[in-house]
Design an enzyme around this catalytic site. Structure first.
Site, PDB file in Angstrom:
ATOM      1  N   GLU A 176      -6.085   6.649  -3.006  1.00  0.00           N
ATOM      2  CA  GLU A 176      -5.097   6.823  -4.073  1.00  0.00           C
ATOM      3  C   GLU A 176      -5.483   7.948  -5.021  1.00  0.00           C
ATOM      4  O   GLU A 176      -4.636   8.698  -5.497  1.00  0.00           O
ATOM      5  CB  GLU A 176      -4.934   5.514  -4.858  1.00  0.00           C
ATOM      6  CG  GLU A 176      -4.207   4.398  -4.090  1.00  0.00           C
ATOM      7  CD  GLU A 176      -5.091   3.651  -3.094  1.00  0.00           C
ATOM      8  OE1 GLU A 176      -6.315   3.889  -3.059  1.00  0.00           O
ATOM      9  OE2 GLU A 176      -4.549   2.819  -2.335  1.00  0.00           O
ATOM     10  N   ARG A 222      -6.005   2.535  -9.128  1.00  0.00           N
ATOM     11  CA  ARG A 222      -7.160   3.329  -8.712  1.00  0.00           C
ATOM     12  C   ARG A 222      -7.085   4.774  -9.216  1.00  0.00           C
ATOM     13  O   ARG A 222      -8.093   5.440  -9.351  1.00  0.00           O
ATOM     14  CB  ARG A 222      -7.210   3.391  -7.180  1.00  0.00           C
ATOM     15  CG  ARG A 222      -7.758   2.187  -6.501  1.00  0.00           C
ATOM     16  CD  ARG A 222      -9.274   2.277  -6.444  1.00  0.00           C
ATOM     17  NE  ARG A 222      -9.855   0.976  -6.193  1.00  0.00           N
ATOM     18  CZ  ARG A 222     -10.186   0.519  -4.993  1.00  0.00           C
ATOM     19  NH1 ARG A 222     -10.008   1.272  -3.934  1.00  0.00           N
ATOM     20  NH2 ARG A 222     -10.717  -0.670  -4.859  1.00  0.00           N
ATOM     21  N   LYS A 237      -7.754  -5.471  17.135  1.00  0.00           N
ATOM     22  CA  LYS A 237      -6.952  -6.162  16.119  1.00  0.00           C
ATOM     23  C   LYS A 237      -5.905  -7.009  16.838  1.00  0.00           C
ATOM     24  O   LYS A 237      -5.249  -6.536  17.764  1.00  0.00           O
ATOM     25  CB  LYS A 237      -6.289  -5.105  15.212  1.00  0.00           C
ATOM     26  CG  LYS A 237      -5.938  -5.593  13.840  1.00  0.00           C
ATOM     27  CD  LYS A 237      -5.724  -4.448  12.876  1.00  0.00           C
ATOM     28  CE  LYS A 237      -5.134  -4.982  11.574  1.00  0.00           C
ATOM     29  NZ  LYS A 237      -5.058  -3.949  10.546  1.00  0.00           N
TER      30      LYS A 237
END
Ligand SMILES: Cc1ncc(C[n+]2csc(CCOP(=O)(O)OP(=O)(O)O)c2C)c(N)n1
Length: 635
Positions: free
Chosen positions: A365, A393, A280
């Site tokens: 979640e 969610r 990344k």
């Protein structure tokens, strides 16, 4: 320079590997430069430059479908599909969207913003293709972070069962926004680090076949041993067992290997998972060194990597994080639960002071909500720290596990209201509407950061069930912070200003907007009252009754979906109490998805501004009232 001439991904097909590599470098420079002015998801995109090039090189978009999970790492795809000239407008109003956007290009086939939807989408597209008798490729690109989401597991389960042809590219950079967590993450790390043990599955199976057969009980033991060996030696055996052909791990910055691997994948009949290892932030030192910070970044200086941040009062998030530490000292049962947003939710200082009391469950979640319910039922004091948008969610878990059990869960709902540049997938404007109708829950919103602190205390001391405080993604008002925290009486509103015959009932940052409007109107001789509706549930019935008795016209002002939020609650209250003559008007977020831009622009677009409030109050004063917000201008 190859990039300036590049307008169509088909042009890539005539390039050599060497040229593709230099194009990768040009794209990196382009991203670093453009995002230094606009901000955006730099680190994620720097990590997928070669991966995206290899995809467009090997396949034919848009006939072949590329589905990017979350969609925040699709900048390179946008550059390659004719949108590079629009990057100065990235994440700005009417500009290029920071996520995949179908209206921008035929190459954008699936929109997201919330994570872990790509595999379900890929499966749907592969099924539709087969039903229609077509033969295009379907490719999902999913990060190791997004793979922690429950939806991704549901889809893996289904894909492995159906065995249709599709490709999943697992972009493994070991990071979610923060370092990735969980058992799957540990499994992927083992594949990464044990690379010298790795053999292709066929090779291992061939090897194992050479072990001579033996009879009886010994044979069973030998078979078990063989299975064990296979597990130890074959990378990605977990995915193989789930019905995928696993290819990898491959170096996601080595174009040649990646292209070869994709060709190999094309020869497989069923679902393939290509495990790609990337870094990344690749190619920009500050981002490689701290990819957490550079996941989503504000404008910066390229040479130093210094981030240019607007100065202002502390954000609500920061005040939340600091206050949570104070409360954590008072009550050791208090623990914070975050679904993959420890930094964004302001929880790192808390985690530092109380190691082990901040639980990052990954992008989960639903699990987080049910976990909190159980923790509460066993006497802990969980704070579910979650962004309004991602809490969507967990709706069923909130109803079924938290509220139905009347569990003492505290909700810290961040990013409530407009969020600015992330745009329509991230707006926190629905939670009042999807929470306030659930029995047992108490819902609050502070008008400033000082009140947030008292709400947090209120929540901690409240032991009668779930209680939530929601706060916006903005700087605080600069209000002085009371050193002593106190509990607010549940359901009490605050009358901030008396008015002649009209009052604004507002919540959160809209209280400040109402105050500025009232100041302006005062200069014109109009006295507008202001009520701080700090409890969105329960409402302050006695205040609503007294406003009705006084014949005050009411304007309910909120940065939340007008349908179903505070305004609706006020109307329901009066209807339910037979008070049909009260005049109520509503100003909230209309029935549209509000796209990216600044929060200021989003408020302007939806009429949640001082000017609009002044205008509405004047027209209300000039109007003859009818029940339920219907008004007509008197002649
Ligand atoms: C349902 C949901 N929860 C949380 C987020 C916030 N979020 C955006 S990107 C991200 C990390 C994704 O990590 P990964 O998939 O590995 O992608 P990377 O940026 O590392 O390439 C998170 C947690 C989200 N978008 N959706």
């Amino acid at each position: 320079m190859l990039l300036p001439q590049l307008n169509d991904p088909k042009q890539l097909k005539s390039l050599s590997i060497e040229q593709l590599n230099s194009l990768a470098e040009e794209i990196r420079r382009f991203l670093i430069e453009k995002l230094s002015a606009t901000g955006g998801h730099l680190a994620s995109n720097l990590g997928v430059v070669e991966l995206t090039l290899a995809l467009h090189y090997c396949y034919n978009s848009p006939q072949d479908k590329f589905i990017f999970d979350v969609g925040h790492q699709a900048y390179v795809h946008k550059i390659l599909t004719g949108r590079k000239d629009r990057f100065d407008s990235l994440r700005k109003q009417d500009g290029l969207c920071g996520f995949v956007k179908r209206s921008e290009s035929e190459h954008d086939v699936w929109e997201a913003g919330h994570s872990s939807t790509s595999l379900s989408a890929a499966m749907g597209m592969a099924m539709a293709r087969d039903f229609k008798g077509e033969d295009n490729k379907v490719v999902a690109v999913i990060g190791d972070g997004a793979l922690t989401g429950g939806m991704a597991f549901e889809a893996l389960n289904h894909i492995g069962h159906e065995r249709r042809k599709l490709m999943v590219i697992l972009n493994d950079n070991e990071m979610s926004i923060a370092p990735n967590v969980g058992a799957m993450h540990n499994y992927l790390s083992r594949i990464r680090s044990d690379r010298h043990y790795l053999r292709a599955k066929d090779e291992v199976e061939g090897l194992l076949k050479k072990i001579p057969a033996i009879g009886g009980r010994l044979a069973k033991t030998a078979e078990r041993m063989k299975d064990r060996l296979k597990y130890m030696m074959v990378p990605g055996v977990l995915f193989e067992e789930l019905g995928f052909t696993y290819l990898g791990p491959v170096d996601g910055h080595d174009l040649e290997t990646m292209i070869d691997t994709f060709h190999q994948a094309d020869n497989v009949a069923g679902p393939v998972l290509v495990h790609v290892l990337t870094t990344k932030g690749k190619g920009y030192k500050p981002a490689e060194a701290d990819s957490y910070k550079w996941h989503g970044i504000t404008p910066y200086k390229i040479e130093s990597g210094q981030v240019l941040k607007a100065v202002g009062n502390p954000m609500y998030t920061e005040v939340f994080g600091q206050t949570l530490i104070e409360l954590g000292r008072q009550d050791e049962r208090l623990i914070a639960v975050t679904p993959a947003m420890p930094g964004g939710s302001g929880l790192f200082p808390f985690a530092e002071e109380f190691p082990g009391r901040m639980i990052d469950v990954g992008i989960a979640e639903q699990h987080a909500a049910t976990l909190c319910a159980a923790l509460a039922m066993e006497g802990m004091k969980p704070v579910f720290a979650v962004y309004s948008t991602f809490m969507q969610r967990a709706y069923d878990q909130i109803v079924h596990d938290i509220c139905r059990h009347n569990a003492n869960v505290m909700f810290a709902i961040d990013r409530a209201g407009f969020v600015g540049a992330d745009g329509e997938t991230h707006q926190g404007v629905y939670d009042i509407a999807f929470m306030r109708h659930i029995p047992n829950i108490v819902l609050m919103m502070p008008r400033d950061e000082n009140e947030l602190r008292h709400m947090m205390k209120t929540a901690l001391e409240y032991n009668d069930g779930p209680i939530a405080y929601r706060y916006p993604r903005v700087n605080g008002t600069g209000a002085a912070l009371d050193p002593e925290l106190r509990s607010l009486p549940i359901g009490s509103w605050e009358r901030l200003r008396p008015g002649d015959d009209i009052a604004v009932i507002a919540c959160g940052p809209m209280v400040q907007v109402a105050e500025e409007a009232a100041d302006q109107l005062k200069r014109e001789g109009i006295q507008a009252g202001i009520v701080n509706a700090r409890f969105l549930k329960p409402l302050d019935g006695s205040m609503l009754q007294s406003l009705a008795r006084a014949g005050t016209k009411l304007l309910v002002l909120e940065e939340a979906s007008q349908a179903g939020s505070l305004g609706s609650a006020v109307l329901e209250y009066y209807a339910g109490h037979g008070l049909h003559s009260v005049s109520v008007e509503l100003m909230g977020v209309p029935d549209i998805f509000v796209e990216h831009g600044s929060i200021k622009e989003q408020r302007q677009l939806t009429g949640l501004t001082v000017e609009s409030v002044c205008g509405r109050i004047k027209s209300m004063r000039a109007a003859r009232s009818y029940p339920y917000g219907k008004t007509t201008t008197s002649s």
